[in-house]
Design a protein around this motif. Structure first.
Motif, PDB file in Angstrom:
ATOM      1  N   LEU A 155    -144.992  51.542  24.576  1.00  0.00           N
ATOM      2  CA  LEU A 155    -146.253  52.221  24.307  1.00  0.00           C
ATOM      3  C   LEU A 155    -147.438  51.317  24.627  1.00  0.00           C
ATOM      4  O   LEU A 155    -148.431  51.753  25.218  1.00  0.00           O
ATOM      5  N   ALA A 156    -147.331  50.031  24.257  1.00  0.00           N
ATOM      6  CA  ALA A 156    -148.413  49.096  24.552  1.00  0.00           C
ATOM      7  C   ALA A 156    -148.624  48.972  26.047  1.00  0.00           C
ATOM      8  O   ALA A 156    -149.759  48.879  26.531  1.00  0.00           O
ATOM      9  N   ALA A 157    -147.520  48.967  26.810  1.00  0.00           N
ATOM     10  CA  ALA A 157    -147.635  48.885  28.260  1.00  0.00           C
ATOM     11  C   ALA A 157    -148.349  50.104  28.828  1.00  0.00           C
ATOM     12  O   ALA A 157    -149.180  50.001  29.730  1.00  0.00           O
ATOM     13  N   ALA A 158    -148.018  51.278  28.285  1.00  0.00           N
ATOM     14  CA  ALA A 158    -148.673  52.505  28.748  1.00  0.00           C
ATOM     15  C   ALA A 158    -150.158  52.471  28.440  1.00  0.00           C
ATOM     16  O   ALA A 158    -150.995  52.848  29.266  1.00  0.00           O
ATOM     17  N   ILE A 159    -150.522  52.023  27.241  1.00  0.00           N
ATOM     18  CA  ILE A 159    -151.935  51.963  26.853  1.00  0.00           C
ATOM     19  C   ILE A 159    -152.694  50.974  27.718  1.00  0.00           C
ATOM     20  O   ILE A 159    -153.841  51.199  28.104  1.00  0.00           O
ATOM     21  N   ASP A 160    -152.034  49.868  28.054  1.00  0.00           N
ATOM     22  CA  ASP A 160    -152.704  48.854  28.863  1.00  0.00           C
ATOM     23  C   ASP A 160    -153.039  49.390  30.256  1.00  0.00           C
ATOM     24  O   ASP A 160    -153.971  48.919  30.899  1.00  0.00           O
ATOM     25  N   GLN A 161    -152.275  50.368  30.726  1.00  0.00           N
ATOM     26  CA  GLN A 161    -152.522  50.938  32.048  1.00  0.00           C
ATOM     27  C   GLN A 161    -153.410  52.186  31.993  1.00  0.00           C
ATOM     28  O   GLN A 161    -153.706  52.782  33.020  1.00  0.00           O
ATOM     29  N   ALA A 162    -153.821  52.582  30.806  1.00  0.00           N
ATOM     30  CA  ALA A 162    -154.606  53.816  30.653  1.00  0.00           C
ATOM     31  C   ALA A 162    -155.991  53.669  31.265  1.00  0.00           C
ATOM     32  O   ALA A 162    -156.532  52.567  31.389  1.00  0.00           O
ATOM     33  N   GLY A 163    -156.570  54.804  31.636  1.00  0.00           N
ATOM     34  CA  GLY A 163    -157.912  54.793  32.198  1.00  0.00           C
ATOM     35  C   GLY A 163    -158.995  54.638  31.152  1.00  0.00           C
ATOM     36  O   GLY A 163    -160.091  54.161  31.463  1.00  0.00           O
ATOM     37  N   GLU A 164    -158.721  55.049  29.910  1.00  0.00           N
ATOM     38  CA  GLU A 164    -159.695  54.896  28.834  1.00  0.00           C
ATOM     39  C   GLU A 164    -159.523  53.546  28.168  1.00  0.00           C
ATOM     40  O   GLU A 164    -158.416  53.013  28.072  1.00  0.00           O
ATOM     41  N   ALA A 165    -160.634  52.997  27.704  1.00  0.00           N
ATOM     42  CA  ALA A 165    -160.575  51.723  26.984  1.00  0.00           C
ATOM     43  C   ALA A 165    -160.040  51.958  25.585  1.00  0.00           C
ATOM     44  O   ALA A 165    -160.452  52.888  24.895  1.00  0.00           O
ATOM     45  N   VAL A 166    -159.108  51.093  25.170  1.00  0.00           N
ATOM     46  CA  VAL A 166    -158.539  51.157  23.825  1.00  0.00           C
ATOM     47  C   VAL A 166    -158.774  49.801  23.167  1.00  0.00           C
ATOM     48  O   VAL A 166    -158.399  48.756  23.711  1.00  0.00           O
ATOM     49  N   ILE A 167    -159.406  49.799  21.995  1.00  0.00           N
ATOM     50  CA  ILE A 167    -159.722  48.570  21.264  1.00  0.00           C
ATOM     51  C   ILE A 167    -159.227  48.715  19.830  1.00  0.00           C
ATOM     52  O   ILE A 167    -159.406  49.773  19.218  1.00  0.00           O
ATOM     53  N   ILE A 168    -158.620  47.659  19.304  1.00  0.00           N
ATOM     54  CA  ILE A 168    -158.226  47.623  17.893  1.00  0.00           C
ATOM     55  C   ILE A 168    -159.003  46.490  17.233  1.00  0.00           C
ATOM     56  O   ILE A 168    -159.027  45.359  17.747  1.00  0.00           O
ATOM     57  N   THR A 169    -159.659  46.786  16.139  1.00  0.00           N
ATOM     58  CA  THR A 169    -160.422  45.779  15.402  1.00  0.00           C
ATOM     59  C   THR A 169    -159.940  45.720  13.964  1.00  0.00           C
ATOM     60  O   THR A 169    -159.276  46.645  13.478  1.00  0.00           O
ATOM     61  N   ASP A 170    -160.288  44.604  13.294  1.00  0.00           N
ATOM     62  CA  ASP A 170    -160.043  44.588  11.851  1.00  0.00           C
ATOM     63  C   ASP A 170    -161.170  45.355  11.163  1.00  0.00           C
ATOM     64  O   ASP A 170    -162.048  45.929  11.815  1.00  0.00           O
ATOM     65  N   THR A 171    -161.188  45.336   9.876  1.00  0.00           N
ATOM     66  CA  THR A 171    -162.153  46.156   9.146  1.00  0.00           C
ATOM     67  C   THR A 171    -163.585  45.642   9.274  1.00  0.00           C
ATOM     68  O   THR A 171    -164.533  46.363   8.962  1.00  0.00           O
ATOM     69  N   THR A 172    -163.757  44.377   9.742  1.00  0.00           N
ATOM     70  CA  THR A 172    -165.108  43.832   9.906  1.00  0.00           C
ATOM     71  C   THR A 172    -165.648  44.036  11.315  1.00  0.00           C
ATOM     72  O   THR A 172    -166.800  43.711  11.588  1.00  0.00           O
ATOM     73  N   GLY A 173    -164.803  44.535  12.208  1.00  0.00           N
ATOM     74  CA  GLY A 173    -165.241  44.736  13.585  1.00  0.00           C
ATOM     75  C   GLY A 173    -164.784  43.651  14.534  1.00  0.00           C
ATOM     76  O   GLY A 173    -165.103  43.701  15.728  1.00  0.00           O
ATOM     77  N   GLN A 174    -164.020  42.656  14.045  1.00  0.00           N
ATOM     78  CA  GLN A 174    -163.476  41.623  14.922  1.00  0.00           C
ATOM     79  C   GLN A 174    -162.395  42.235  15.815  1.00  0.00           C
ATOM     80  O   GLN A 174    -161.505  42.938  15.335  1.00  0.00           O
ATOM     81  N   ILE A 175    -162.476  41.937  17.106  1.00  0.00           N
ATOM     82  CA  ILE A 175    -161.539  42.532  18.063  1.00  0.00           C
ATOM     83  C   ILE A 175    -160.172  41.867  17.940  1.00  0.00           C
ATOM     84  O   ILE A 175    -160.042  40.648  18.019  1.00  0.00           O
ATOM     85  N   GLN A 176    -159.141  42.685  17.776  1.00  0.00           N
ATOM     86  CA  GLN A 176    -157.764  42.213  17.711  1.00  0.00           C
ATOM     87  C   GLN A 176    -157.004  42.496  19.006  1.00  0.00           C
ATOM     88  O   GLN A 176    -156.087  41.755  19.363  1.00  0.00           O
ATOM     89  N   TYR A 177    -157.389  43.560  19.698  1.00  0.00           N
ATOM     90  CA  TYR A 177    -156.676  43.936  20.920  1.00  0.00           C
ATOM     91  C   TYR A 177    -157.614  44.763  21.809  1.00  0.00           C
ATOM     92  O   TYR A 177    -158.401  45.569  21.316  1.00  0.00           O
TER      93      TYR A 177
END
Length: 664
Positions: A164-186
């Protein structure tokens, strides 16, 4: 059933026996010889199809699976059998080459590679089941729920998480995961591509909301963070700042991610660059607005032209009746002139919407522009310097010189208006051949310029320029920055250039404006000698006149009778046909309005032609001729005229058509 062909390999051993390992791989494997007979069928295919190897060996593949006879499949398979070049069938284009059902009844999604094994003279089919990957891609479309589920899963689902992570990495839309403070995790690749940052730099950023979201104050960020901390979702459009400081518009969706204890742990952001979509939406809205205006203009023009047609007829008759009253005759002549000016205003409206016929002729643009520059100089104040710059050449052109001249005059007048507050005003008129190097920006913007022959007319001024916020609206009809402006000038320019299959572009800044016109040139065919008009001998003719507007019908009848003709009236298409059918041979010509109730002029005339194929027809319209010209051009011995018409021109046209018909 007797099996034909040669299912064995080159050494005589059964191919299945030569490759026993093929029964232990998770890929479907089969092979056929040059005759299309199956010589290999591994255990995986037995499981997928419920067809045993003993049943399939020796069968014709194309008879067992008729889907393979589809031209897009069979041609490529035959090529493998003929020249040995491998082919691949993707699941996107060919969902199931060898139909195999999943336990749930759906078809397996397959990636099929067909290779020629020269040593055994067989084509080997390698069938990879991509059903799982496609299901994962479907899950990605519901990224928020799927990612939340993925974070709760244990190591038993690690493989699915990686896929699934590989599929998301190739997606055309940007996907970002942050912690609750807004720090980028992925972040995936699309986000890095959109913003211009790299993986190492991402971890130095404080919070995504402060760094990437463009805003005018901190109130939005505070409200957003409070909303997200409460576990709610947020969706909207947002200006995103790239690393280089530039911006783009994105559709942003932010959703919370909870752990098994229902505690908020992360946020997932899905961000899609919709700049192109916004541009297309704006163009679509602009096109809709233009179409609405064109419809409105057509209706206004029709009503105005009908009124003007009646006015012209009445003025013509009045002028004849007061020939012995010089002052009154002069006043009526002035009325006729004012009426003509009103008709020209309506014509400007139609020029914006016109797509059809012009009064076209062939002429050299070089001479035309030089003469135009002399004409323009008379309308430019003496404190403004007007210069010219021309490339050598004739630039043979076919079009309406009057319409083009009026369009260029409108551009020059706008340039003059922009120079009112300058003491060193300059206007430069140029005519050049299209140069790929110098005009590269225009060619990139308008790819059609790469094809065909175009010349480049440009009008430059060093005035105050056009504010950026209104540059997209300058060609809209009725839009004007002048207090007393009609807003028709540049709209007419746009209509004129489009009518000539040309392109118009504007470069403007606070230091000046340049209007670029690219119009197609033609191969010069020499000077055309106009025909001499035929000698006219006036005599009264019998006319059937049809129009549903009394304001046009009665004055036109009186006008024609004053010219010595015999006129019979009809107030719609049905009445016109009923009058005509009583004495078909008695009419010399029919003049009919195009748009009438019950039956329009074209339909009525077509029925008349069944009785009198030779009857001359004059179609009259108060609309833009381009709306009806295609239909009337198909009718022999007919012509289309616009209201209001000049009485003398109408009389001349009637006599020409009747005389030509009598000679025939």
């Amino acid at each position: 059933m007797e099996k034909k062909g040669h299912p064995e390999g080159g050494n005589g051993m059964n191919i299945s026996e030569q490759f026993p390992l093929l029964d232990h791989i998770p890929t479907g494997i089969l092979a056929i010889n040059r005759y299309g007979e199956i010589v290999l069928w591994n255990r995986m295919l037995e499981q997928w199809t419920d067809s045993k190897r003993e049943q399939m060996i020796g069968q014709n593949l194309f008879e067992c699976f008729p889907e393979l006879n589809a031209p897009q499949l069979r041609i490529q398979i035959d090529q493998v059998l003929a020249d040995g070049a491998s082919v691949t069938f993707s699941p996107q284009l060919h969902h199931h080459v060898i139909p195999c059902r999943l336990p749930d009844g759906s078809w397996r999604s397959q990636l099929v590679t067909i290779s020629w094994l020269a040593t055994h003279e067989v084509a080997l089919f390698s069938i990879q089941d991509l059903s799982d990957q496609h299901r994962l891609i479907e899950k990605y479309r519901f990224a928020t729920a799927e990612l939340e589920d993925e974070l709760r899963r244990s190591q038993t689902l690690e493989r699915e998480k990686s896929q699934l992570a590989a599929a998301i990495d190739q997606a055309g839309e940007a996907v970002i995961i942050t912690d609750t403070t807004g720090q980028i995790q992925y972040t995936n690749r699309a986000f890095l591509k959109q913003t211009g940052w790299n993986h190492k730099e991402i971890h130095t950023i404080d919070t995504i909301y402060d760094t990437f979201f463009a805003k005018t104050d901190t109130e939005f960020t505070q409200e957003l963070q409070a909303l997200l901390q409460s576990g709610k979702t947020w969706q909207g459009r947002q200006q995103i700042i790239r690393k280089d400081g530039s911006r783009f518009t994105a559709s942003v969706s932010i959703a919370p991610i909870f752990n098994d204890e229902h505690s908020l742990t992360h946020h997932i952001i899905i961000q899609e660059d919709i700049s192109r979509q916004i541009t297309l939406e704006e163009k679509f809205r602009h096109t809709q607005k233009q179409e609405a205006l064109i419809t409105l203009i057509g209706g206004i023009a029709h009503d105005f032209n009908n009124l003007l047609a009646g006015l012209v007829g009445q003025a013509y008759l009045a002028a004849r009746e007061v020939s012995d009253m010089p002052k009154t005759a002069a006043r009526i002549k002035n009325i006729q002139g004012i009426t003509q000016e009103a008709a020209e205003i309506v014509n400007q409206l139609l020029t914006f919407a016109r797509q059809g016929e012009m009064h076209s002729k062939e002429f050299p643009l070089s001479s035309f522009i030089k003469e135009f520059a002399k004409l323009a100089a008379r309308s430019v104040p003496k404190n403004i310097r007007l210069t010219t710059d021309f490339d050598s050449g004739r630039f043979a052109f076919r079009g309406d010189p009057n319409q083009l001249q009026q369009a260029l005059l409108n551009i020059v007048q706008n340039a003059v208006d922009s120079l009112q507050e300058r003491s060193d005003g300059q206007i430069k008129i140029g005519l050049f051949s299209l140069k790929p190097a110098q005009d590269a920006a225009h060619i990139q913007k308008f790819p059609v310029l790469r094809h065909g022959n175009f010349c480049h007319i440009c009008i430059h001024d060093n005035g105050s320029g056009i504010p950026a916020e209104i540059q997209e609206r300058i060609f809209d009809p009725f839009f004007s920055t002048k207090k007393l402006g009609s807003g028709l000038g540049l709209a007419m320019v746009m209509g004129c250039i489009r009518h000539h299959q040309g392109i118009i572009d504007v470069d403007s800044s606070p230091t000046g404006t340049t209007v670029h016109l690219f119009v197609p040139t033609i191969k010069h065919r020499g000077v055309l000698t106009p025909r001499e008009p035929a000698e006219m001998h006036h005599s009264g003719v019998s006319i059937l006149l049809a129009d549903d507007d009394e304001r046009v019908l009665e004055p036109t009848m009186e006008l024609l009778e004053a010219m010595g003709h015999q006129v019979t009236l009809a107030r719609n298409g049905v009445e016109a046909y009923e009058v005509f059918v009583q004495h078909p041979e008695s009419w010399d010509i029919v003049i009919t309005d195009m748009v009438m109730p019950r039956m329009n002029g074209l339909e009525a005339s077509q029925k008349m032609r069944l009785l009198r194929p030779d009857i001359p027809l004059i179609y009259a319209t108060g609309y833009d001729q381009s709306l009806v010209i295609d239909n009337t051009q198909k009718v022999d011995n007919s012509t289309l005229i616009s209201k209001p018409f000049n009485p003398d021109d109408l009389d001349s046209l009637i006599m020409q058509m009747v005389k030509r018909n009598r000679k025939a």
